[in-house]
Design a protein around this motif. Structure first.
Motif, PDB file in Angstrom:
ATOM      1  N   LEU A 257      51.540  51.385  29.993  1.00  0.00           N
ATOM      2  CA  LEU A 257      50.312  51.871  29.372  1.00  0.00           C
ATOM      3  C   LEU A 257      49.792  53.099  30.108  1.00  0.00           C
ATOM      4  O   LEU A 257      48.623  53.191  30.469  1.00  0.00           O
ATOM      5  N   THR A 258      50.704  54.046  30.325  1.00  0.00           N
ATOM      6  CA  THR A 258      50.380  55.306  31.006  1.00  0.00           C
ATOM      7  C   THR A 258      49.727  55.049  32.352  1.00  0.00           C
ATOM      8  O   THR A 258      48.711  55.642  32.711  1.00  0.00           O
ATOM      9  N   GLY A 259      50.326  54.130  33.096  1.00  0.00           N
ATOM     10  CA  GLY A 259      49.859  53.872  34.447  1.00  0.00           C
ATOM     11  C   GLY A 259      48.675  52.938  34.552  1.00  0.00           C
ATOM     12  O   GLY A 259      48.127  52.752  35.646  1.00  0.00           O
ATOM     13  N   ARG A 260      48.252  52.310  33.442  1.00  0.00           N
ATOM     14  CA  ARG A 260      47.084  51.444  33.500  1.00  0.00           C
ATOM     15  C   ARG A 260      47.321  50.203  34.347  1.00  0.00           C
ATOM     16  O   ARG A 260      46.388  49.681  34.950  1.00  0.00           O
ATOM     17  N   THR A 261      48.556  49.736  34.402  1.00  0.00           N
ATOM     18  CA  THR A 261      48.834  48.551  35.226  1.00  0.00           C
ATOM     19  C   THR A 261      48.558  48.843  36.696  1.00  0.00           C
ATOM     20  O   THR A 261      48.120  47.959  37.440  1.00  0.00           O
ATOM     21  N   ASP A 262      48.792  50.078  37.140  1.00  0.00           N
ATOM     22  CA  ASP A 262      48.456  50.447  38.519  1.00  0.00           C
ATOM     23  C   ASP A 262      46.939  50.453  38.715  1.00  0.00           C
ATOM     24  O   ASP A 262      46.429  50.027  39.759  1.00  0.00           O
ATOM     25  N   LEU A 263      46.224  50.946  37.709  1.00  0.00           N
ATOM     26  CA  LEU A 263      44.765  50.921  37.763  1.00  0.00           C
ATOM     27  C   LEU A 263      44.246  49.494  37.875  1.00  0.00           C
ATOM     28  O   LEU A 263      43.331  49.199  38.651  1.00  0.00           O
ATOM     29  N   TRP A 264      44.823  48.602  37.068  1.00  0.00           N
ATOM     30  CA  TRP A 264      44.376  47.208  37.075  1.00  0.00           C
ATOM     31  C   TRP A 264      44.580  46.570  38.452  1.00  0.00           C
ATOM     32  O   TRP A 264      43.723  45.819  38.923  1.00  0.00           O
ATOM     33  N   ALA A 265      45.695  46.863  39.064  1.00  0.00           N
ATOM     34  CA  ALA A 265      45.964  46.304  40.396  1.00  0.00           C
ATOM     35  C   ALA A 265      44.927  46.784  41.402  1.00  0.00           C
ATOM     36  O   ALA A 265      44.440  46.009  42.245  1.00  0.00           O
ATOM     37  N   THR A 266      44.552  48.061  41.307  1.00  0.00           N
ATOM     38  CA  THR A 266      43.528  48.588  42.202  1.00  0.00           C
ATOM     39  C   THR A 266      42.182  47.913  41.951  1.00  0.00           C
ATOM     40  O   THR A 266      41.470  47.531  42.888  1.00  0.00           O
ATOM     41  N   GLY A 267      41.825  47.762  40.676  1.00  0.00           N
ATOM     42  CA  GLY A 267      40.563  47.115  40.340  1.00  0.00           C
ATOM     43  C   GLY A 267      40.495  45.681  40.819  1.00  0.00           C
ATOM     44  O   GLY A 267      39.463  45.225  41.336  1.00  0.00           O
ATOM     45  N   LEU A 268      41.586  44.953  40.672  1.00  0.00           N
ATOM     46  CA  LEU A 268      41.618  43.551  41.113  1.00  0.00           C
ATOM     47  C   LEU A 268      41.419  43.435  42.618  1.00  0.00           C
ATOM     48  O   LEU A 268      40.818  42.465  43.112  1.00  0.00           O
ATOM     49  N   SER A 269      41.911  44.412  43.358  1.00  0.00           N
ATOM     50  CA  SER A 269      41.731  44.367  44.802  1.00  0.00           C
ATOM     51  C   SER A 269      40.261  44.521  45.185  1.00  0.00           C
ATOM     52  O   SER A 269      39.788  43.870  46.134  1.00  0.00           O
ATOM     53  N   TYR A 270      39.502  45.337  44.456  1.00  0.00           N
ATOM     54  CA  TYR A 270      38.077  45.487  44.730  1.00  0.00           C
ATOM     55  C   TYR A 270      37.283  44.262  44.279  1.00  0.00           C
ATOM     56  O   TYR A 270      36.285  43.890  44.899  1.00  0.00           O
ATOM     57  N   ILE A 271      37.739  43.622  43.218  1.00  0.00           N
ATOM     58  CA  ILE A 271      37.080  42.385  42.779  1.00  0.00           C
ATOM     59  C   ILE A 271      37.246  41.307  43.842  1.00  0.00           C
ATOM     60  O   ILE A 271      36.320  40.539  44.121  1.00  0.00           O
ATOM     61  N   ALA A 272      38.416  41.256  44.453  1.00  0.00           N
ATOM     62  CA  ALA A 272      38.669  40.254  45.489  1.00  0.00           C
ATOM     63  C   ALA A 272      37.757  40.442  46.697  1.00  0.00           C
ATOM     64  O   ALA A 272      37.377  39.473  47.363  1.00  0.00           O
ATOM     65  N   GLU A 273      37.358  41.688  46.961  1.00  0.00           N
ATOM     66  CA  GLU A 273      36.488  41.958  48.105  1.00  0.00           C
ATOM     67  C   GLU A 273      35.060  41.481  47.856  1.00  0.00           C
ATOM     68  O   GLU A 273      34.422  40.916  48.738  1.00  0.00           O
ATOM     69  N   ARG A 274      34.526  41.719  46.648  1.00  0.00           N
ATOM     70  CA  ARG A 274      33.154  41.306  46.326  1.00  0.00           C
ATOM     71  C   ARG A 274      33.169  40.659  44.945  1.00  0.00           C
ATOM     72  O   ARG A 274      32.766  41.267  43.938  1.00  0.00           O
ATOM     73  N   PRO A 275      33.647  39.425  44.856  1.00  0.00           N
ATOM     74  CA  PRO A 275      33.883  38.810  43.545  1.00  0.00           C
ATOM     75  C   PRO A 275      32.622  38.472  42.756  1.00  0.00           C
ATOM     76  O   PRO A 275      32.638  38.574  41.523  1.00  0.00           O
ATOM     77  N   LEU A 276      31.556  38.067  43.387  1.00  0.00           N
ATOM     78  CA  LEU A 276      30.393  37.577  42.648  1.00  0.00           C
ATOM     79  C   LEU A 276      29.458  38.693  42.204  1.00  0.00           C
ATOM     80  O   LEU A 276      29.134  38.806  41.023  1.00  0.00           O
ATOM     81  N   GLN A 277      29.011  39.525  43.140  1.00  0.00           N
ATOM     82  CA  GLN A 277      28.001  40.514  42.797  1.00  0.00           C
ATOM     83  C   GLN A 277      28.561  41.889  42.480  1.00  0.00           C
ATOM     84  O   GLN A 277      27.890  42.716  41.856  1.00  0.00           O
ATOM     85  N   GLY A 278      29.779  42.210  42.876  1.00  0.00           N
ATOM     86  CA  GLY A 278      30.362  43.515  42.596  1.00  0.00           C
ATOM     87  C   GLY A 278      29.786  44.612  43.479  1.00  0.00           C
ATOM     88  O   GLY A 278      28.954  44.377  44.361  1.00  0.00           O
ATOM     89  N   LEU A 279      30.231  45.825  43.220  1.00  0.00           N
ATOM     90  CA  LEU A 279      29.802  46.971  44.022  1.00  0.00           C
ATOM     91  C   LEU A 279      28.461  47.536  43.579  1.00  0.00           C
ATOM     92  O   LEU A 279      27.843  48.304  44.311  1.00  0.00           O
ATOM     93  N   GLY A 280      28.010  47.166  42.397  1.00  0.00           N
ATOM     94  CA  GLY A 280      26.782  47.721  41.840  1.00  0.00           C
ATOM     95  C   GLY A 280      27.071  48.403  40.514  1.00  0.00           C
ATOM     96  O   GLY A 280      28.106  49.065  40.355  1.00  0.00           O
ATOM     97  N   TYR A 281      26.176  48.251  39.570  1.00  0.00           N
ATOM     98  CA  TYR A 281      26.379  48.812  38.228  1.00  0.00           C
ATOM     99  C   TYR A 281      26.538  50.325  38.287  1.00  0.00           C
ATOM    100  O   TYR A 281      25.728  51.030  38.888  1.00  0.00           O
ATOM    101  N   ARG A 282      27.621  50.810  37.683  1.00  0.00           N
ATOM    102  CA  ARG A 282      27.960  52.234  37.597  1.00  0.00           C
ATOM    103  C   ARG A 282      28.014  52.881  38.991  1.00  0.00           C
ATOM    104  O   ARG A 282      27.531  54.007  39.183  1.00  0.00           O
ATOM    105  N   SER A 283      28.604  52.167  39.944  1.00  0.00           N
ATOM    106  CA  SER A 283      28.644  52.697  41.315  1.00  0.00           C
ATOM    107  C   SER A 283      30.066  52.887  41.845  1.00  0.00           C
ATOM    108  O   SER A 283      30.238  53.119  43.044  1.00  0.00           O
TER     109      SER A 283
END
Length: 429
Positions: A257-283
């Motif tokens: 999907l034009t590299g989207r699977t690599d994007l997803w892997a990166t996103g999942l790693s940030y979710i693992a760091e702060r799973p409940l509250q996230g980094l902040g809306y639009r941050s």
């Protein structure tokens, strides 16, 4: 004396909603004025009937918990000003969505959307352009945006064409729009949009077919559809990746999907760091934030160009965590379930369209990010669909309750007339 103001208010609400929708749907044509036009029309819609606006907000206050939570993330966001500012804009967008459901019927909304999206289609045909890869862009900035516009338009056009209550001229225009959408989807060269629109068209056609069936046959059709849906879900779970790769390769697309699977892997790693509250809306996608800058450079996208993780659940969980994502899932999937139930009870073109659009949103949510953010037509429709369905089911429940309480007292007695349920525009469909 009382009918004329109501009629004028209803027409004013339709005009203002048309202006707000046109600004968002045709933002490529409006340019910088799109957001301003939406805010002006939305504000006028709210204050044009303050009593109705307050009543709608009082009844459906809980859908505003999502934007309220997005604003709350400013307390721990790495860019608190961003989270608060965009959270306030999302709140305004959600408020406008709630107000619309109290002022417009689903049938009026369907016909208005047909005109708005039709303007975009006509403009794309008349003055559209072709992208670097040969795909038709219309008057939009990318082939994906054009394909998404056409996918929604074809569903609206089919629903309008099949609506018996619409004027024959509008129905003929719907037929013409549906016929023109096929070649336009091919010109957009979007295999994903083409594949996703097919089951949504099936929902509209099957819904309208059930209007001719008695209750038992409708229930049988519903059960069979449930079995088929369960089988498809099982197939996707077991062999979804393999099937998707084969479809993409067969259509000449990149299996990643034009590299989207690599994007997803990166996103999942940030979710693992702060799973409940996230980094902040639009941050996350903020100029100067190193991880975002790296991804922009990796995918050769200009910094600040509005990039995302191309997956609603991953992208939103990165910013608002699993708590905020859970609220979004309730609106997305709850709206689909409630609208499916309401469409089964009251099958008509407008309800079928809202259900189809909600299903399209769900299908696209795995490869795109359409909800929930400020000044977004899909965010408005997601919220509106949830409310239209819930209000319709509540109205049906009240009608059944009144009917059950009717008890004749003899041959000479008169059956008690049930009280008229609270008027809600779409409940009369």
């Amino acid at each position: 004396m009382t009918e004329l103001p109501d009629r004028l208010t209803f027409n004013l609400a339709t005009v203002l909603t048309f202006g707000a929708f046109a600004a968002l749907v045709l933002n490529a044509m409006f340019g910088p004025l799109a957001a301003l036009t939406f805010m002006v029309c939305g504000l006028l819609l709210i204050v044009s009937n303050p009593h109705q606006s307050l009543d709608s907000l009082r009844r459906w206050w809980f859908v505003l918990l999502l934007p309220a939570y997005c604003m709350l993330t400013a307390l721990w966001s790495q860019y608190p000003s961003n989270s608060l500012r965009y959270g306030v804009q999302l709140m305004f967008t959600a408020v406008v969505a709630v107000i619309i459901t109290g002022r417009l019927s689903t049938a009026t909304l369907m016909r208005m959307m047909f005109i708005v999206y039709g303007i975009g289609v006509l403009a794309s045909i008349l003055v559209g352009k072709t992208g670097a890869g040969g795909a038709w862009l219309g008057v939009f900035g990318s082939k994906n945006a054009f394909a998404a516009h056409i996918a929604v338009f074809v569903l609206i056009a089919v629903a309008v064409a099949a609506d018996r209550n619409s004027h024959w001229v509008l129905r003929l225009a719907g037929i013409a729009g549906a016929l023109a959408s096929g070649p336009l989807l091919i010109l957009a060269q979007s295999a994903g949009a083409t594949l996703m629109v097919v089951p949504c068209l099936g929902i509209i056609l099957l819904t309208l077919l059930t209007t001719r069936l008695p209750g038992t046959q409708k229930l049988f059709v519903l059960v069979m559809l449930g079995i088929v849906a369960a089988a498809l879900v099982l197939l996707v779970i077991v062999a979804g990746d393999t099937l998707l790769a084969e479809v993409l390769e067969g259509s000449g697309k990149d299996p990643t999907l034009t590299g989207r699977t690599d994007l997803w892997a990166t996103g999942l790693s940030y979710i693992a760091e702060r799973p409940l509250q996230g980094l902040g809306y639009r941050s996350f996608w903020v100029v100067g934030f190193a991880p975002a800058e790296e991804l922009w450079a990796m995918f050769d996208v200009p910094a600040g160009a509005g990039f995302n993780f191309h997956n609603t659940y991953i992208s939103n969980a990165v910013e608002i965590g699993l708590i905020g994502l859970s609220m979004q899932i309730v609106l997305i999937y709850g709206g689909a379930i409630l609208m499916a139930a309401y469409t089964f009870a009251r099958p008509n073109a407008a309800n079928a369209l809202l259900l189809a659009l909600q299903v399209l949103m769900i299908l696209r949510s795995f490869i795109e990010v359409e909800v929930f953010f400020e000044f977004s037509i899909r965010s408005i429709m997601g919220i509106a669909t949830f409310i239209y369905a819930a209000a319709g089911l509540l109205a049906l429940r009240r009608q059944v309750a009144h009917t059950q309480r009717q008890t004749p007292k003899g041959l000479m007695s008169h059956a008690r007339i049930p009280a008229r349920p609270r008027s809600y525009p779409h409940a009369n469909l």
